[in-house]
Motif scaffolding. Structure first.
Motif, mmCIF file in Angstrom:
data_model
loop_
_atom_site.group_PDB
_atom_site.id
_atom_site.type_symbol
_atom_site.label_atom_id
_atom_site.label_comp_id
_atom_site.label_asym_id
_atom_site.label_seq_id
_atom_site.Cartn_x
_atom_site.Cartn_y
_atom_site.Cartn_z
ATOM 1 N N GLU A 1 0.840 -1.194 0.000
ATOM 2 C CA GLU A 1 0.000 0.000 0.000
ATOM 3 C C GLU A 1 0.876 1.245 0.000
ATOM 4 O OE1 GLU A 1 -2.744 0.038 3.233
ATOM 5 O OE2 GLU A 1 -3.791 -1.795 2.597
ATOM 6 N N ASP B 1 -9.246 10.915 -5.411
ATOM 7 C CA ASP B 1 -9.109 9.483 -5.142
ATOM 8 C C ASP B 1 -8.982 8.689 -6.440
ATOM 9 O OD1 ASP B 1 -9.291 9.370 -2.278
ATOM 10 O OD2 ASP B 1 -11.436 9.796 -2.445
ATOM 11 N N GLU C 1 0.402 5.487 0.745
ATOM 12 C CA GLU C 1 -0.286 6.729 1.036
ATOM 13 C C GLU C 1 0.681 7.877 0.767
ATOM 14 O OE1 GLU C 1 -3.838 6.868 4.225
ATOM 15 O OE2 GLU C 1 -1.838 6.635 5.072
ATOM 16 N N SER D 1 -3.573 10.677 1.022
ATOM 17 C CA SER D 1 -4.386 10.028 -0.012
ATOM 18 C C SER D 1 -3.782 8.681 -0.384
ATOM 19 C CB SER D 1 -4.492 10.908 -1.258
ATOM 20 O OG SER D 1 -3.212 11.212 -1.794
ATOM 21 N N SER D 2 -4.668 7.741 -0.716
ATOM 22 C CA SER D 2 -4.249 6.395 -1.104
ATOM 23 C C SER D 2 -3.859 6.378 -2.578
ATOM 24 C CB SER D 2 -5.376 5.392 -0.848
ATOM 25 O OG SER D 2 -5.003 4.111 -1.304
ATOM 26 N N ASN D 3 -2.642 5.911 -2.859
ATOM 27 C CA ASN D 3 -2.127 5.885 -4.232
ATOM 28 C C ASN D 3 -1.403 4.573 -4.521
ATOM 29 O OD1 ASN D 3 -2.517 8.906 -5.223
ATOM 30 N ND2 ASN D 3 -1.824 8.971 -3.106
ATOM 31 N N THR D 4 -1.980 3.478 -4.027
ATOM 32 C CA THR D 4 -1.370 2.162 -4.209
ATOM 33 C C THR D 4 -1.174 1.812 -5.676
ATOM 34 O OG1 THR D 4 -2.271 1.387 -2.102
ATOM 35 C CG2 THR D 4 -1.700 -0.302 -3.726
#
Length: 346
Positions: free
Chosen positions: A43, A264, A45, A105-108
């Motif tokens: 993951e 997102d 972030e 922010s999630s940027n997987t």
């Protein structure tokens, strides 16, 4: 750069209180790409802080602007300072009206890009870009939470002018699964821009919909923007990261974004609809369930501009493994002949 590692978390500080005159570049070290690959992180972030001089609103930029982070690749993208290649998107935000900001922010979806063969060869440079001036701090937080690794990535479509030419320029994509694939995610950054030119005030303030299919399956594969054009559409999203109490028209709902908020990645697990051998993906964008044919009108504001969609879309392939080998991105170099192409892989 500052790096710290503890158990299942890797923290990489890219910028710390760096003057940001509208653009910053930083070489993405091959050692960090190797560390990310060896650490089997699953993951990502991104923490971003935008500060204004003396922390005063009067010293903050007055308008909202799109802010993008790219990993520019030598021999693929333009030189880093001029690189705006959405195929190489890591993250996207929109700056606030006259305020500071701080987001996670999630940027997987960007992990395969940051740990690719090209990145491990030292060919990657991070480029953070907008047209405004801030003091910026940027941190990558990598976490290990699963045995499934986001191992490789296939770029799909870009956006473009939102009119009758849009859907014909986005043709179906066929592909085969990489060996040992156990999970596949469709990921997209989709934001609508343009206002004051056409009757429907697209594509910032209209509810355009984005329709994907996987081997003919469409269930759960449509992204809509029901709050676009709503008077309080962004005001109601303060609990989702929108900076509160901005200036200007910040409360109005937009299509896929808000002033003062991260964008997102829209993600769907499509594994169940894939098969051995050839697979086919399709994509179309509609307004009112049909191809968009802009009608002149609207506000006819001198600051307005025609409708356009800013799209980055990828398939991410997951698999298990103790120490997977890096995977080449397989992207064509950008040039005048292919820079507007929608499907971007050999």
């Amino acid at each position: 750069e500052e790096l710290s590692q503890s158990g299942d978390v890797l923290r990489i500080e890219v910028f710390h209180l760096a003057p940001f005159p509208g653009g910053l570049t930083f070489p993405w070290p091959a050692s960090d790409a190797q560390r990310l690959r060896d650490g089997r992180y699953t993951e990502l972030e991104v923490e971003l802080a935008l500060d204004c001089e003396d922390h005063l609103d009067d010293n903050c930029p007055p308008w909202d602007h799109e802010l993008n982070l790219y990993l520019c690749i030598e021999g693929v993208s333009d030189p880093p300072a001029a690189c705006h290649d959405r195929r190489l998107s890591v993250a996207r935000w929109v700056t606030p009206y006259g305020r500071e900001a701080h987001w996670f922010s999630s940027n997987t979806a960007a992990i395969p890009l940051l740990s690719s063969t090209e990145a491990m060869a030292g060919k990657g440079t991070l480029h953070l870009h907008t047209w405004q001036h801030y003091t910026v701090s940027l941190v990558f937080w990598f976490r290990r939470t699963s045995s499934l690794l986001p191992r490789s990535q296939m770029p799909l479509w870009l956006g473009g002018p939102f009119d009758l030419s849009y859907n014909p320029s986005h043709q179906p994509v066929t592909f085969e699964l990489p060996p040992a694939t156990q999970k596949v995610t469709l990921s997209a950054l989709i934001t609508g821009h343009g206002w004051g030119v056409d009757e429907d005030n697209c594509a910032e303030f209209c509810d355009h919909s984005h329709h994907f299919s996987v081997n003919g399956v469409t269930t759960g594969l449509t992204k809509t923007h029901p709050t676009a054009g709503n008077q309080d559409g962004c005001k109601t999203k303060v609990s989702f990261g929108v900076v509160p109490n901005q200036y200007g028209t910040w409360p109005f709902g937009r299509a896929g974004w808000c002033p003062g908020q991260h964008v997102d990645w829209w993600e769907v697990d499509v594994t169940q609809w894939l098969q051995e051998g050839s697979n086919t993906l399709t994509y179309h964008a509609y307004f009112n369930d049909t191809d968009y044919d802009p009608e002149p009108g609207g506000l006819e504001d001198d600051l307005g501009f025609p409708a356009e969609i800013h799209l980055a879309s990828v398939l991410t392939f997951y698999s298990e493994g103790q120490r997977p080998e890096p995977v080449e991105l397989k992207l064509n170099p950008m040039n005048p002949e292919n820079s507007r192409s929608s499907v971007l892989f050999p």
